[in-house]
Design a protein around this motif. Structure first.
Motif, PDB file in Angstrom:
ATOM      1  N   THR A  40       0.844  -1.187   0.000  1.00 53.88           N
ATOM      2  CA  THR A  40       0.000   0.000   0.000  1.00 53.88           C
ATOM      3  C   THR A  40       0.887   1.246   0.000  1.00 53.88           C
ATOM      4  N   THR A  85      -5.862  10.960  -8.168  1.00 57.23           N
ATOM      5  CA  THR A  85      -4.501  10.607  -7.756  1.00 57.23           C
ATOM      6  C   THR A  85      -3.969   9.447  -8.589  1.00 57.23           C
ATOM      7  N   TYR A 103      -7.691   5.082  -2.626  1.00 60.23           N
ATOM      8  CA  TYR A 103      -7.126   6.247  -3.316  1.00 60.23           C
ATOM      9  C   TYR A 103      -8.104   6.788  -4.353  1.00 60.23           C
ATOM     10  N   THR A 116      -7.424  13.287  -2.525  1.00 60.66           N
ATOM     11  CA  THR A 116      -6.277  12.377  -2.579  1.00 60.66           C
ATOM     12  C   THR A 116      -6.699  10.965  -2.267  1.00 60.66           C
ATOM     13  N   PHE A 117      -7.612  10.840  -1.314  1.00 61.23           N
ATOM     14  CA  PHE A 117      -8.078   9.521  -0.885  1.00 61.23           C
ATOM     15  C   PHE A 117      -9.567   9.371  -1.181  1.00 61.23           C
TER      16      PHE A 117
END
Length: 530
Positions: free
Chosen positions: A403, A449, A445, A526-527
């Motif tokens: 990860t 990104t 994610y 971003t996530f």
């Protein structure tokens, strides 16, 4: 000839270097691949057959989405749907046209190209590029060439056709090795393909594919053309500086001093075409037009009550961001027409129409590619293969503990390797996005990104693969200055750029995302959280 004589002759022949043999293998394997359009047609047939097999064996995985989520089956499983039956045939034939015209990148790219066509055919882009390169001081010429190459990506093939030969001529006129100039421009145009200060035609192309892939997990998810703008804006300066460093510290010293005897033709007339007075005047008026257009666009979004802000007064999710493609059209079309009017290349509306029509006629291959790519993406979505592979892949990544940064480093390297065989950014992403976007979303994610990471891998190996569509053109320009130059020499010249771009750009991505936690674009997460 006797066997002993033959053995003696073989012993006298020098053994080819390992790297050269590797490059030959890459070229050979790449040449075995069919045309990208044929490749997508094969993929479509393969999906049909594989869905039939998977459907027969009732292949399925546990749905990770919570109960009650839209699209979640009552039994909590994701099943592979077979298209290799009567229902599948009906679904295909009734949606064939819909798949094509509804393919997200199709309309956005065509609209953006209409505006770029006006600026290109008026001569504005070519003149601006020449002025930028020739106006640079000798000390700054290398970084300017790389920077101009990156910026040229907003105008499709202009960098390949105009800037790369221009850079070779510039370096030769300065007493430097022309291949160093060619390499610097090639590194900017192709190695820095995804970086830019402006949002270009590649942005809506990739974001449309990303959005379609993301909707396999979240049907309401949207990805705009501006999704990676922040990261790519900063990447422009990183690639410019890195490209200039590699040119001056690695490539140029290795090439050594250039002698005109190495050329395949007479270079006595190898002169740079300086900007004329009327071209300079045209660029000045075009610059004024750019400022006026920019001011008008700023007026619609900067004030708190801007007409193109969202209903709640924010920039995120606003009509402005959703209309980026329309602004690309305006941003190039108006200055392009102003320039053409001044220099005489565009006198009336007919010239503008002819420029746009000429541009559209050159998009024939792209439109055919989109037709088959759209069918493949639709088939992949209907069968649920993407979701099944994504869930299985995400579980595997979690089981092995891959990860964070290491996951993305591996992803970037993989994209770079695939790019050696499939040189088209859209073709590669259309194949890989339906697998990796859902997979990495399930790991946590955001699609924006993931797309930014893909663009690094896709860009950095463009300059070392013979599968890149303009590689033959670059080789032809290079042989003008070195008559005995082969494909291995050109790839070996560009390899330092590829290595430095891959390593350095990945580090920049790591710092951007995992250290500073910055968004890769306006409003981009971003996530991903379901």
């Amino acid at each position: 000839m006797s066997s002993s004589a033959s053995q003696q002759q073989n012993q006298q022949q020098p053994k080819r270097p390992l790297f050269t043999r590797f490059l030959d293998s890459v070229e050979y394997l790449g040449n075995l691949l069919p045309h990208p359009i044929t490749l997508f047609a094969i993929f479509c047939v393969a999906i049909l057959v594989l869905s039939g097999i998977a459907g027969y064996f009732e292949l399925s995985v546990m749905d990770p989405r919570p109960e009650g989520a839209k699209g979640r089956a009552a039994d909590g499983m994701i099943h592979v749907v077979s298209l290799f039956n009567a229902e599948g045939l009906q679904l295909i034939v009734t949606n064939l046209v819909k798949n094509f015209v509804g393919f997200a990148p199709l309309g956005t790219v065509l609209v953006a190209m209409l505006g770029v066509a006006i600026a290109e055919h008026s001569g504005m882009l070519s003149a601006a590029m020449r002025g930028m390169v020739m106006g640079a001081s000798k000390r700054m010429v290398t970084v300017t060439v790389v920077f101009a190459g990156i910026i040229s990506n907003t105008a499709s093939e202009l960098g390949y056709v105009v800037l790369i030969p221009l850079a070779a001529m510039l370096f030769h006129s300065l007493g430097r090795h022309p291949l160093a100039g060619l390499a610097a421009a090639f590194a900017g145009v192709s190695g820095g393909y995804s970086a830019n200060l402006l949002i270009g035609t590649v942005d809506p192309l990739l974001s449309g594919i990303t959005e379609t892939a993301a909707q396999m997990i979240d049907p309401t998810y949207t990805v705009g053309p501006e999704a990676n703008w922040y990261f790519m804006f900063v990447s422009t300066f990183f690639i410019s500086i890195t490209g200039a460093f590699v040119t001056e510290k690695i490539v140029e010293p290795k090439l050594g001093k250039y002698h005109d005897e190495e050329a395949s033709e007479d270079l006595s007339n190898d002169k740079m075409g300086k900007l004329t007075a009327v071209e300079k005047k045209g660029l000045k008026f075009a610059g004024v037009a750019v400022l006026v257009v920019s001011a008008l666009l700023a007026w619609t979004i900067v004030p708190a009550d801007g007409v193109l802000r969202s209903a709640n007064g924010t920039v995120s999710g606003s009509p402005f961001l959703k209309s980026i493609v329309a602004f690309i059209f305006v941003f190039f079309a108006i200055p392009g027409f102003v320039y053409g009017k001044i220099v005489g290349t565009m006198k009336n509306d007919r010239d503008v129409i002819n420029a746009m029509a000429t541009s559209m006629s050159s998009m024939g291959m792209y439109i055919v590619l989109v037709f088959f790519a759209a069918q493949f993406v639709a088939f992949f979505k209907w069968t649920n293969f993407g979701q099944v592979i994504a869930v299985g892949g995400a579980s595997f990544l979690q089981d092995v503990g891959l990860t964070g940064p290491m996951l993305f480093f591996a992803f970037i390297l993989m994209c770079g390797f695939i790019n050696l065989m499939i040189g088209s950014a859209s073709a590669q992403w259309a194949v890989t996005a339906p697998i990796f976007v859902p997979m990495l979303m399930l790991v946590g994610y955001a699609p924006e990104t993931i797309q930014a990471a893909y663009r690094i891998g896709d860009s950095t190996t463009n300059i070392i693969t013979p599968m890149m569509s303009y590689f033959g053109l670059i080789l032809a320009v290079a042989t003008r200055y070195m008559k005995n130059l082969g494909i291995g020499t050109l790839i070996a010249t560009m390899l330092p750029y590829s290595i430095c771009f891959m390593f350095g750009w990945s580090i920049l991505f790591y710092l951007w995302v995992f250290v500073f936690g910055l968004p890769v674009g306006p409003g981009a997460a971003t996530f991903y959280t379901p």
